[in-house]
Design an enzyme around this catalytic site. Structure first.
Site, PDB file in Angstrom:
ATOM      1  N   CYS A  82       0.794  -1.222  -0.025  1.00  0.00           N
ATOM      2  CA  CYS A  82      -0.067  -0.129   0.015  1.00  0.00           C
ATOM      3  C   CYS A  82       0.851   1.340   0.094  1.00  0.00           C
ATOM      4  CB  CYS A  82      -1.306  -0.051   0.984  1.00  0.00           C
ATOM      5  SG  CYS A  82      -0.440  -0.472   2.863  1.00  0.00           S
ATOM      6  N   ARG A  83       0.641   1.965   0.779  1.00  0.00           N
ATOM      7  CA  ARG A  83       1.623   3.411   1.203  1.00  0.00           C
ATOM      8  C   ARG A  83       2.933   3.528   1.569  1.00  0.00           C
ATOM      9  NH1 ARG A  83      -4.134   5.943   2.859  1.00  0.00           N
ATOM     10  NH2 ARG A  83      -5.137   5.772   0.945  1.00  0.00           N
TER      11      ARG A  83
END
Lengths: 222, 222
Positions: free
Chosen positions: A178-179
DNA sequence: CTCGTAATCACGCGAATACGTGAATAGGAT
DNA sequence: ATCCTATTCACGTATTCGCGTGATTACGAG
């Protein structure tokens, strides 16, 4: 201008930048914007703030030169001013990791059960996806996927994950990213995948790590 | 712990670190400590602060885990906790350089006349000192020289420079370095050397740049 | 033990900041 | 032109921060 005046003036400017970073909510905004441009409203939603508070924080960041804004029809879209900003955010994060025991404790408490021993880093991810025995899944919102994702990754936003698990081959091994290291999306994704009987692991790296490692990104929707 | 709580807690910790950096005087202290350990009093003198204000700033830095202290007889000696702290300081500085026009203007106003076109970077310094046609001079206080200096450099603290110019071969070309890109010592040294008819140039890099470039340091007095 | 030096703590004032609420403004869409 | 939506601005309050002054503590030297 004398030495002392010069120093005072210069460090004053450095402090402007540091002050802009010195708020949890603004750091969260930078973390988000490092994924791609966003409107005020969407930032507010992601960070659990009122639109008004978000707008104010964005102005602080803009005054410090860390973000820029442009109008897109009714929306004002903010983005990080350049990669030096992301690099500074990353360096602060790394210093916090190294120096603040609470950070490590929090991460262990939250990710420990999901990761088992260690989450994957950029290198392991490359190696395993090179062997072709894993499916690399991007669990960020579609918007962020479109703004840049790991080459070859499949977009499967967390919100749609449950209904899309059926699309995966039942013998698949999934690695979810994800981030970045403190993003909770991939951890939640891994929990749900495993609950559905799919072998899954979390990647600690985010899009910025990938870029910094000199790896190629792809753009556009799935 | 849910996602939002975790995020809030983690970014709170990151902000602790950023807040510690968010003061001109504390940044100046970090800049100093990046050169080597120092006592409170000597930090106060270098930064034009009262001892009491200095002590307070140091405590803020220590609470954020950025510096550590130890006692040496009557003195309390502070040092940066580890290189991630120096890296974060550097990243903040670089973001400020890239994003804040005032920083560039100030630097140009102060260093412009001394540097002419461009000051030397690590690479040019290496190349020229490799050819052996320059004398590399460290103009920082002797204390900082002793705590680590560029291999082969000569210590000539700014305070003693004038009387020691005579020791230099009259046809020498001197390159002077100090703490880094915004340190005023080497600029002042170059002015004085030129006034005495010695060819001199400033190196922008400091000891941290040198270390990061993987070059060897030497320790101990001249 | 007493003195001197180094550092920290306690108090207090003025300035800056965070943040909520609600009003105002800027662009498009109708 | 008017309405709607997204964003920004204005105001008030509570809190925090910076820094100077002077008192206090810690340690070693004589």
């Amino acid at each position: 201008m004398e030495g002392r005046e010069f120093k005072d003036a210069v460090f004053e400017q450095f402090a402007r930048v540091a002050s802009a970073f010195a708020s949890p909510k603004r750091l969260e905004i930078v973390d988000l914007l490092a994924q791609g441009p966003r409107s005020v409203e969407s930032i507010a939603a992601q960070t659990s703030m009122t639109v008004s508070a978000t707008s104010r924080h964005l102005q602080v960041l803009r005054n410090a030169g860390l973000v820029t804004s442009s109008r897109d029809a009714q929306r004002v879209v903010y983005r990080v001013a350049d990669l030096s900003v992301v690099a500074a955010y990353r360096a602060l994060r790394e210093a916090a990791e190294a120096r603040i025991a609470e950070v490590r404790q929090l991460a262990e408490a939250f990710f420990g059960e999901v990761d088992g021993a260690e989450p994957l880093g950029v290198e392991e991810l490359l190696e395993r996806s090179g062997r072709g025995d894993v499916i690399v899944v991007d669990v960020r919102p579609a918007e962020e996927f479109a703004a840049g994702h790991i080459a070859g990754a499949v977009s499967m936003p967390l919100a749609d994950l449950t209904e899309r698990i059926a699309d995966l081959p039942s013998d698949a091994t999934v690695v979810a990213y994800c981030r970045g290291p403190y993003c909770v999306l991939s951890a939640e994704a891994v929990r749900r995948l495993r609950a559905a009987g799919v072998a899954a692991q979390r990647v600690e790296a985010g899009i910025d790590d990938w870029r910094r490692a000199g790896r190629s990104l792809e753009f556009g929707a799935a």
